[in-house]
Design an enzyme around this catalytic site. Structure first.
Site, PDB file in Angstrom:
ATOM      1  N   SER A 242       8.802  15.675  -8.936  1.00  0.00           N
ATOM      2  CA  SER A 242      10.246  16.599  -8.379  1.00  0.00           C
ATOM      3  C   SER A 242      11.599  17.915  -9.044  1.00  0.00           C
ATOM      4  O   SER A 242      10.696  18.088 -10.327  1.00  0.00           O
ATOM      5  CB  SER A 242      11.944  15.502  -8.689  1.00  0.00           C
ATOM      6  OG  SER A 242      11.029  14.513  -7.562  1.00  0.00           O
TER       7      SER A 242
ATOM      8  N   HIS B  73      10.879  17.541  -1.721  1.00  0.00           N
ATOM      9  CA  HIS B  73       9.267  17.446  -1.972  1.00  0.00           C
ATOM     10  C   HIS B  73       9.037  17.965  -0.424  1.00  0.00           C
ATOM     11  O   HIS B  73       9.823  17.417   0.508  1.00  0.00           O
ATOM     12  CB  HIS B  73       8.809  16.431  -2.012  1.00  0.00           C
ATOM     13  CG  HIS B  73       9.086  15.121  -3.337  1.00  0.00           C
ATOM     14  ND1 HIS B  73       7.743  15.137  -4.298  1.00  0.00           N
ATOM     15  CD2 HIS B  73       9.804  15.108  -3.996  1.00  0.00           C
ATOM     16  CE1 HIS B  73       8.262  14.575  -5.457  1.00  0.00           C
ATOM     17  NE2 HIS B  73       9.425  14.092  -4.899  1.00  0.00           N
TER      18      HIS B  73
ATOM     19  N   HIS C 247       6.528   7.933  -3.326  1.00  0.00           N
ATOM     20  CA  HIS C 247       7.713   6.677  -4.091  1.00  0.00           C
ATOM     21  C   HIS C 247       7.181   5.642  -3.591  1.00  0.00           C
ATOM     22  O   HIS C 247       8.275   5.533  -2.637  1.00  0.00           O
ATOM     23  CB  HIS C 247       8.600   7.864  -4.896  1.00  0.00           C
ATOM     24  CG  HIS C 247       8.763   9.052  -5.614  1.00  0.00           C
ATOM     25  ND1 HIS C 247       8.862  10.065  -4.545  1.00  0.00           N
ATOM     26  CD2 HIS C 247       8.874   9.078  -6.434  1.00  0.00           C
ATOM     27  CE1 HIS C 247       8.389  11.203  -5.217  1.00  0.00           C
ATOM     28  NE2 HIS C 247       8.314  10.993  -6.067  1.00  0.00           N
TER      29      HIS C 247
ATOM     30  N   TYR D 296       9.707   3.500  -4.063  1.00  0.00           N
ATOM     31  CA  TYR D 296      11.187   3.516  -3.667  1.00  0.00           C
ATOM     32  C   TYR D 296      11.743   3.768  -1.847  1.00  0.00           C
ATOM     33  O   TYR D 296      12.361   3.635  -1.824  1.00  0.00           O
ATOM     34  CB  TYR D 296      12.492   3.781  -4.604  1.00  0.00           C
ATOM     35  CG  TYR D 296      11.889   5.446  -5.019  1.00  0.00           C
ATOM     36  CD1 TYR D 296      12.841   6.460  -4.057  1.00  0.00           C
ATOM     37  CD2 TYR D 296      12.002   6.421  -5.704  1.00  0.00           C
ATOM     38  CE1 TYR D 296      12.452   7.820  -3.867  1.00  0.00           C
ATOM     39  CE2 TYR D 296      11.573   7.509  -6.198  1.00  0.00           C
ATOM     40  CZ  TYR D 296      11.908   8.598  -5.075  1.00  0.00           C
ATOM     41  OH  TYR D 296      12.434   9.682  -5.528  1.00  0.00           O
ATOM     42  N   GLU D 297      10.368   4.903  -1.624  1.00  0.00           N
ATOM     43  CA  GLU D 297      11.047   5.188  -0.248  1.00  0.00           C
ATOM     44  C   GLU D 297      10.896   4.071   0.666  1.00  0.00           C
ATOM     45  O   GLU D 297      11.015   4.123   1.996  1.00  0.00           O
ATOM     46  CB  GLU D 297       9.577   5.834   0.601  1.00  0.00           C
ATOM     47  CG  GLU D 297      10.398   7.811  -1.119  1.00  0.00           C
ATOM     48  CD  GLU D 297       8.883   9.055  -0.810  1.00  0.00           C
ATOM     49  OE1 GLU D 297       9.469   9.853   0.636  1.00  0.00           O
ATOM     50  OE2 GLU D 297       8.595   9.306  -1.453  1.00  0.00           O
TER      51      GLU D 297
ATOM     52  N   ALA E 127       8.789  14.523 -13.186  1.00  0.00           N
ATOM     53  CA  ALA E 127      10.130  14.278 -14.012  1.00  0.00           C
ATOM     54  C   ALA E 127      10.708  13.331 -14.507  1.00  0.00           C
ATOM     55  O   ALA E 127      10.449  12.080 -14.010  1.00  0.00           O
ATOM     56  CB  ALA E 127      11.032  15.061 -12.874  1.00  0.00           C
TER      57      ALA E 127
ATOM     58  N   MET F 223       9.794   7.019 -12.252  1.00  0.00           N
ATOM     59  CA  MET F 223       9.576   6.529 -10.940  1.00  0.00           C
ATOM     60  C   MET F 223       8.123   6.306  -9.716  1.00  0.00           C
ATOM     61  O   MET F 223       7.797   6.261  -8.361  1.00  0.00           O
ATOM     62  CB  MET F 223      10.911   6.438  -9.591  1.00  0.00           C
ATOM     63  CG  MET F 223      12.405   6.349 -10.761  1.00  0.00           C
ATOM     64  SD  MET F 223      13.752   6.840  -9.549  1.00  0.00           S
ATOM     65  CE  MET F 223      14.656   6.551 -10.453  1.00  0.00           C
ATOM     66  N   SER F 224       7.761   7.413 -10.446  1.00  0.00           N
ATOM     67  CA  SER F 224       6.261   7.440  -9.599  1.00  0.00           C
ATOM     68  C   SER F 224       5.295   7.523 -10.738  1.00  0.00           C
ATOM     69  O   SER F 224       5.131   6.884 -11.960  1.00  0.00           O
ATOM     70  CB  SER F 224       6.549   9.145  -9.480  1.00  0.00           C
ATOM     71  OG  SER F 224       6.096  10.054 -11.035  1.00  0.00           O
TER      72      SER F 224
ATOM     73  N   ASN G 269      15.691  15.429 -18.657  1.00  0.00           N
ATOM     74  CA  ASN G 269      16.846  14.399 -18.760  1.00  0.00           C
ATOM     75  C   ASN G 269      16.453  13.290 -20.554  1.00  0.00           C
ATOM     76  O   ASN G 269      15.557  12.801 -20.433  1.00  0.00           O
ATOM     77  CB  ASN G 269      18.412  13.661 -18.152  1.00  0.00           C
ATOM     78  CG  ASN G 269      16.923  12.605 -17.584  1.00  0.00           C
ATOM     79  OD1 ASN G 269      16.525  13.015 -16.459  1.00  0.00           O
ATOM     80  ND2 ASN G 269      17.112  11.816 -17.887  1.00  0.00           N
TER      81      ASN G 269
ATOM     82  N   HIS H 257      19.987  13.457  -9.220  1.00  0.00           N
ATOM     83  CA  HIS H 257      19.062  13.868  -8.952  1.00  0.00           C
ATOM     84  C   HIS H 257      19.035  15.662  -9.048  1.00  0.00           C
ATOM     85  O   HIS H 257      17.947  16.174  -9.136  1.00  0.00           O
ATOM     86  CB  HIS H 257      18.542  13.421  -7.244  1.00  0.00           C
ATOM     87  CG  HIS H 257      17.120  13.601  -6.336  1.00  0.00           C
ATOM     88  ND1 HIS H 257      15.881  13.677  -7.538  1.00  0.00           N
ATOM     89  CD2 HIS H 257      16.727  14.596  -5.545  1.00  0.00           C
ATOM     90  CE1 HIS H 257      14.843  14.289  -6.432  1.00  0.00           C
ATOM     91  NE2 HIS H 257      15.776  14.799  -6.139  1.00  0.00           N
TER      92      HIS H 257
END
Ligand code: HPA
Length: 266
Positions: free
Chosen positions: A24, A55, A77, A79-80, A107, A205-206, A229, A241
């Site tokens: 990301s 992306h 991902h 989550y998609e 990230a 998340m990846s 962060n 995001h």
């Protein structure tokens, strides 16, 4: 099923042996590729397409330093809503077109007070907290073994090469354990506390499904996080995001330098 013959045809006369997956806000790394050939994921028969802002959903193939590289601008991902096995098939398709070495970027949120936003963490170990695995399903013995050893999935030699180059360039790189959640929500403060107790240094998340799939089909892999962060509860600001993309863009400059120098020297 990804059509490998079609993928090879789209590559024309290009024969990259190294691939880079950009996370990301890190798409700019591909801008330094010379003589680029662009292939949209949607042009490769059976290849998944990316749905997340930031992306692009394309690969850029060309020269970086001494090497021909294939750079993926956009990843998949869980989550998609993708089936995890799609990541196995995507990574194995890279192996089938000749990729032997993979550089993965993402990230991530920091769980380690010493790892600050904008800095890079080389991933030395993994905690798969997603509950999902790209190898679940019938195994294809042609692609890889049923049971995969993960003890050297994060290639030590490549990682050490990156560390040396970073030192030369005076870029701060940390080394630590990456924990994956499925997302798409950011973690709760209690989860962040728990993950710190588990020994994780960064959360995202990846990446872990890609590393598992690469270990499975025998691609040497190094992975690194740009810290965007501190984890929930460790910083005053709310997580978003937008913040991820903004901080990743800042970290992308040193990441680009590092990856370019790696392909120039190794
Ligand atoms: N948590 C999970 N994924 C992330 C984060 C985070 O804090 N920051 C960037 N990606």
């Amino acid at each position: 099923m990804i059509n490998i013959k079609n993928f090879k045809e789209l590559l024309q006369d290009r024969h990259p042996h190294s691939a880079i997956i950009l996370g990301s806000g890190l798409g700019a790394v591909a801008d330094s590729i010379k003589n680029p050939l662009i292939i949209k994921y949607s042009d490769i028969e059976g290849f998944p397409t990316s749905t997340v802002p930031g992306h692009k959903g394309q690969m850029v193939i060309g020269t970086m330093g001494k090497h021909e590289v294939l750079c993926m601008q956009g990843r998949f991902h869980l989550y998609e809503g993708y089936q995890p096995i799609i990541i196995r098939d995507m990574i194995c398709s890279l192996k089938q077109i000749g990729i032997e070495r993979l550089v993965i970027t993402n990230a991530a949120g920091s769980l380690n007070p010493d790892f600050h936003p904008g800095e890079i963490m080389l991933i030395s170990d993994l905690i798969n907290f997603s509950g999902l695995n790209p190898l679940v399903g019938p195994n294809d013995n042609e692609l890889g073994p049923r049971f995969v050893d993960m003890s050297s999935a994060n290639d030590l030699e490549i990682r050490n090469q990156f560390k040396q180059i970073a030192q030369k360039l005076k870029i701060t790189v940390h080394e630590g354990t990456y924990l994956m959640v499925t997302g798409p929500n950011f973690e709760t403060p209690a989860e962040i506390k728990a993950f710190r107790v588990l020994g994780a240094d960064a959360v995202g998340m990846s990446t872990i499904p890609e590393i598992i799939a690469a270990a499975y089909c025998g691609i040497r892999t190094v992975a690194m996080s740009v810290i965007t962060n501190f984890g929930a509860g460790m910083q005053k600001e709310k997580l978003s995001h937008e913040q991820t993309l903004e901080c990743a863009a800042k970290g992308a400059a040193s990441l680009t330098k590092l990856i370019k120098a790696y392909f120039s020297e190794v």
